[in-house]
Design an enzyme around this catalytic site. Structure first.
Site, PDB file in Angstrom:
ATOM      1  N   ASP A  89     -18.035  47.121  86.310  1.00 26.99           N
ATOM      2  CA  ASP A  89     -18.665  45.761  86.981  1.00 26.99           C
ATOM      3  C   ASP A  89     -18.453  45.664  88.548  1.00 26.99           C
ATOM      4  OD1 ASP A  89     -20.095  42.945  86.447  1.00 26.99           O
ATOM      5  OD2 ASP A  89     -18.081  42.918  87.700  1.00 26.99           O
ATOM      6  N   TYR A 121     -17.713  40.713  96.220  1.00 22.27           N
ATOM      7  CA  TYR A 121     -16.115  41.075  95.682  1.00 22.27           C
ATOM      8  C   TYR A 121     -15.586  42.054  96.947  1.00 22.27           C
ATOM      9  CZ  TYR A 121     -16.731  39.594  91.490  1.00 22.27           C
ATOM     10  OH  TYR A 121     -17.355  39.536  89.879  1.00 22.27           O
ATOM     11  N   LYS A 148     -23.726  42.587  92.237  1.00 20.17           N
ATOM     12  CA  LYS A 148     -24.973  41.534  92.297  1.00 20.17           C
ATOM     13  C   LYS A 148     -24.887  40.835  93.020  1.00 20.17           C
ATOM     14  CE  LYS A 148     -20.415  39.716  88.766  1.00 20.17           C
ATOM     15  NZ  LYS A 148     -20.186  40.706  89.237  1.00 20.17           N
ATOM     16  N   HIS A 196     -25.479  35.921  92.110  1.00 20.91           N
ATOM     17  CA  HIS A 196     -24.068  35.918  91.581  1.00 20.91           C
ATOM     18  C   HIS A 196     -23.529  33.956  91.082  1.00 20.91           C
ATOM     19  CE1 HIS A 196     -19.769  37.482  92.094  1.00 20.91           C
ATOM     20  NE2 HIS A 196     -19.926  36.365  92.396  1.00 20.91           N
TER      21      HIS A 196
END
Length: 296
Positions: free
Chosen positions: A46, A51, A76, A107
């Site tokens: 994931d 990120y 996401k 997200h």
């Protein structure tokens, strides 16, 4: 309910119960973590555009040599990309070095500008963003196997389901004994939406790891406290879980799931009555609590 190895999505696909989370896993470390995890039995990874490590996750996937069809990959749609889901999807696919995603999540139901720091973007309706994700899912099954959401409370799920033509396959939320979100879990189970638990340990340096109930059960089952917290989610019929680490020994250890009795699960979920906290509070978005009534 004994721990399962996979959970069935409403698409008919199976999602592994335990996956490797990569939130806060930095470039330079996350590549190795992904490579090591895939080489050592993990079948779910994931990540997220937010990120800022999709390219490195892709490098780890490539270095592992594990065939793409052998694992489940989730990323996401970032908040500032809600104006352009088409471009965001292509960017994620390119950075990850893959032709398709097993799961693509919105997200947050919180569109942002591309400013630094980002600000709420009231010119975008997240419901319109979902409709764009539905369009892409229907038009490009070769690129998207499933779509879903993340950080959605019951209130926002109800608003979504009132207009959706595709029921989200997954709702990824913070989930641990100090943030059990029973209302969201129960609502999603009724709607056929799988829950994915992030921060199952309560995030970095969590007090849950030294909680007396957790420690007692860890000793009873001859595992680490982290295994009890991960197992709590894995023992639920509608939940998958994402422990995160960039350390080889912990990546291996986190994959060990034990069967918990109903009494043990109940005891763990009593923790919330005296120790409640969130690792990721929705207020950071600038949109308030986003309908989460238990935000403290």
């Amino acid at each position: 309910m004994p721990a399962s190895k996979s959970v069935k999505l409403n698409t008919g696909a199976s999602m592994p119960t335990v996956g490797l989370g990569t939130w806060k896993s930095k470039p330079g470390a996350v590549e190795h973590a992904v490579e090591f995890a895939l080489k050592n039995g993990y079948t779910s990874i994931d990540t997220a555009a937010a990120y800022q490590n999709e390219a490195e996750v892709g490098q780890g996937i490539k270095a592992s040599g594990v065939p793409r069809e052998s694992f489940f990959l989730t990323t996401k749609l970032d908040n500032p990309d809600q104006k352009d889901p088409d471009g965001a999807l292509e960017s994620s696919l390119s950075k990850l070095g893959t032709d398709y995603l097993d799961l693509w999540l919105m997200h947050w139901p919180a569109p942002h500008t591309k400013d630094n720091p980002p600000l709420p973007d009231y010119s975008v309706d997240w419901l319109d963003t979902w409709k764009s994700m539905e369009r892409l899912y229907k038009a490009h099954p070769e690129k998207l196997r499933a779509i879903g959401v993340s950080n959605f409370s019951v209130e926002f799920l109800e608003r979504l389901l009132a207009v959706a033509t595709v029921i989200p396959a997954v709702n990824q939320i913070e989930l641990h004994p100090s943030c059990p979100q029973h209302d969201v879990v129960e609502y999603c189970e009724k709607q056929g939406i799988v829950i994915t638990a992030y921060s199952p340990l309560g995030s970095d340096n969590s007090p849950l790891l030294t909680n007396e109930v957790v420690k007692k059960l860890a000793a009873k089952h001859s595992v680490e406290p982290a295994n009890i917290l991960i197992s709590l989610q894995a023992n639920k019929s509608n939940v998958t879980v994402l422990p995160k680490s960039v350390t080889n020994t912990r990546i291996l250890s986190n994959a060990v799931v034990v069967d918990l009795t109903k009494e043990e699960i109940d005891e763990l979920e009593e923790i919330d009555k005296t120790h409640h906290f969130r690792a990721c509070h929705p207020d950071w978005t600038g949109y308030g609590s986003l309908g989460f009534p238990d935000c403290k």
